[in-house]
Design an enzyme around this catalytic site. Structure first.
Site, PDB file in Angstrom:
ATOM      1  N   LEU A   1      68.160 -59.969 -42.034  1.00 21.87           N
ATOM      2  CA  LEU A   1      68.832 -60.563 -42.567  1.00 21.87           C
ATOM      3  C   LEU A   1      68.226 -61.541 -42.857  1.00 21.87           C
ATOM      4  O   LEU A   1      68.038 -62.092 -40.847  1.00 21.87           O
ATOM      5  CB  LEU A   1      70.678 -60.628 -42.953  1.00 21.87           C
ATOM      6  CG  LEU A   1      70.190 -59.119 -43.932  1.00 21.87           C
ATOM      7  CD1 LEU A   1      72.496 -58.626 -42.875  1.00 21.87           C
ATOM      8  CD2 LEU A   1      70.103 -59.568 -44.906  1.00 21.87           C
ATOM      9  N   ASP A   2      67.667 -62.638 -43.485  1.00 20.84           N
ATOM     10  CA  ASP A   2      67.553 -63.911 -43.147  1.00 20.84           C
ATOM     11  C   ASP A   2      68.283 -65.420 -42.266  1.00 20.84           C
ATOM     12  O   ASP A   2      69.335 -64.611 -42.079  1.00 20.84           O
ATOM     13  CB  ASP A   2      67.324 -65.031 -43.994  1.00 20.84           C
ATOM     14  CG  ASP A   2      66.125 -64.669 -45.549  1.00 20.84           C
ATOM     15  OD1 ASP A   2      65.484 -64.095 -44.455  1.00 20.84           O
ATOM     16  OD2 ASP A   2      66.010 -64.847 -46.344  1.00 20.84           O
ATOM     17  N   TYR A   3      68.019 -66.155 -41.965  1.00 18.69           N
ATOM     18  CA  TYR A   3      68.939 -67.268 -40.687  1.00 18.69           C
ATOM     19  C   TYR A   3      70.310 -66.793 -41.906  1.00 18.69           C
ATOM     20  O   TYR A   3      71.647 -67.486 -41.261  1.00 18.69           O
ATOM     21  CB  TYR A   3      68.742 -68.334 -40.799  1.00 18.69           C
ATOM     22  CG  TYR A   3      69.456 -69.449 -39.696  1.00 18.69           C
ATOM     23  CD1 TYR A   3      69.396 -69.032 -38.732  1.00 18.69           C
ATOM     24  CD2 TYR A   3      69.304 -70.164 -40.364  1.00 18.69           C
ATOM     25  CE1 TYR A   3      70.540 -70.003 -37.587  1.00 18.69           C
ATOM     26  CE2 TYR A   3      70.384 -71.199 -39.352  1.00 18.69           C
ATOM     27  CZ  TYR A   3      70.673 -70.756 -38.460  1.00 18.69           C
ATOM     28  OH  TYR A   3      71.279 -72.231 -37.554  1.00 18.69           O
TER      29      TYR A   3
ATOM     30  N   ARG B   1      65.404 -64.173 -52.421  1.00 23.45           N
ATOM     31  CA  ARG B   1      65.004 -65.383 -52.532  1.00 23.45           C
ATOM     32  C   ARG B   1      63.254 -65.387 -53.123  1.00 23.45           C
ATOM     33  O   ARG B   1      64.201 -66.314 -54.489  1.00 23.45           O
ATOM     34  CB  ARG B   1      64.555 -65.815 -51.544  1.00 23.45           C
ATOM     35  CG  ARG B   1      66.288 -66.282 -50.505  1.00 23.45           C
ATOM     36  CD  ARG B   1      66.568 -66.752 -48.626  1.00 23.45           C
ATOM     37  NE  ARG B   1      67.732 -66.455 -48.596  1.00 23.45           N
ATOM     38  CZ  ARG B   1      68.767 -67.023 -48.146  1.00 23.45           C
ATOM     39  NH1 ARG B   1      69.752 -67.922 -49.170  1.00 23.45           N
ATOM     40  NH2 ARG B   1      69.826 -66.433 -47.780  1.00 23.45           N
TER      41      ARG B   1
ATOM     42  N   THR C   1      71.181 -65.479 -44.889  1.00 25.20           N
ATOM     43  CA  THR C   1      71.434 -65.023 -45.525  1.00 25.20           C
ATOM     44  C   THR C   1      72.893 -64.085 -45.112  1.00 25.20           C
ATOM     45  O   THR C   1      72.963 -63.708 -44.011  1.00 25.20           O
ATOM     46  CB  THR C   1      70.695 -63.614 -45.976  1.00 25.20           C
ATOM     47  OG1 THR C   1      69.360 -64.320 -46.617  1.00 25.20           O
ATOM     48  CG2 THR C   1      71.233 -62.126 -46.364  1.00 25.20           C
TER      49      THR C   1
END
Ligand code: URA
Length: 251
Positions: free
Chosen positions: A108-110, A196, A112
């Site tokens: 997961l992104d930073y 995103r 998210t």
């Protein structure tokens, strides 16, 4: 390799301990030929070594090894999904026990939030991240503006990103308020920053992104930053959700 291990434990006892059912019910499963050990259908009376042998019911692996762990983490914002961050930021590894060593399944992104599995079961990790078996994941995306029905349909049909068109997704509007919209998107691809980029591509950038479901797994009660062990039933459902349970059980 022989499936029967004379000095091992009785198969129905191992199955019952793994939460498959009562010993009696497990006996019945064995008698019905639904249980395999190292890929061979087990006979009544079979004994096994639960630490080394691969046991499956209807082709779905049963977790019997005590050294394999599965955690479900609710990743908070501003945490990196890597084992080690060169910039020294907080990582998901800081939020789960050090031993045994686990690794995140996918990322997961930073910024998210939401559900992330960490495990030391390489077979399951591979199945869950392989594009061919990739399980559905659901995200709640708070986007700017108010996407029209046509835009929602475009997101669902597939949008063209710089690495190609996205596969069909399930998209629905959860709530519209004050110039923002909450969208629920279910995708099975795992491309970098996919949600995103999809929302950006249709002119509605994401302000907040939360993963709320991984295949059969949901948990509305797990607080951000907290983890819990998956139950045996959840692990079985995860294997089954990849649609390739037999691959993992070696049958
Ligand atoms: N899609 C994104 O854009 N970010 C994530 O972290 C996961 C899916």
């Amino acid at each position: 390799m022989p499936t029967d291990t004379p000095e091992g434990e009785r198969l129905q006892k191992v199955l019952a301990r793994a939460g498959i059912g009562s010993r009696r019910a497990c006996d019945d499963l064995i008698a019905a030929g639904r249980v395999s050990v190292d890929g061979v259908v087990a006979e009544p009376g079979t004994r096994v070594d639960p630490e080394t042998q691969r046991i499956a019911v209807d082709g779905t692996p049963v977790t019997t090894r005590t050294d394999i762990v599965y955690y479900l983490l609710n990743k908070p914002m501003r945490v990196v999904t890597t084992a080690d961050d060169p910039e020294g930021r907080r990582t998901v590894m800081d939020l789960v026990p050090d031993e045994p060593r686990v690794f995140p399944v996918g990322r997961l992104d930073y910024d998210t939030e939401g559900l992330l599995i960490l495990t030391n079961d390489g077979d399951l990790a591979q199945l869950l991240t392989h594009p061919k078996h990739g399980v559905d994941k659901t995200y709640l995306a708070e986007v700017t503006g108010s996407p029209s029905d046509a835009i929602v349909r475009t997101l669902a049909a597939g949008v063209t990103l710089d690495d190609g068109p996205t596969a069909p997704a399930r998209v629905r509007v959860v709530q519209r308020s004050g110039g923002r919209t909450a969208l629920e998107l279910t995708i099975h691809e795992g491309r970098n920053r996919q949600v995103r980029r999809m929302c950006e591509a249709v002119g509605h950038p994401v302000r907040r992104l939360v993963r709320t479901r991984i295949g059969p797994l949901r948990d509305d009660r797990l607080r951000p930053g907290k983890w819990r062990a998956l139950t045996n039933a959840e692990v079985r459902k995860l294997y089954a959700s990849t649609g390739e349970a037999d691959l993992a059980s070696g049958t």
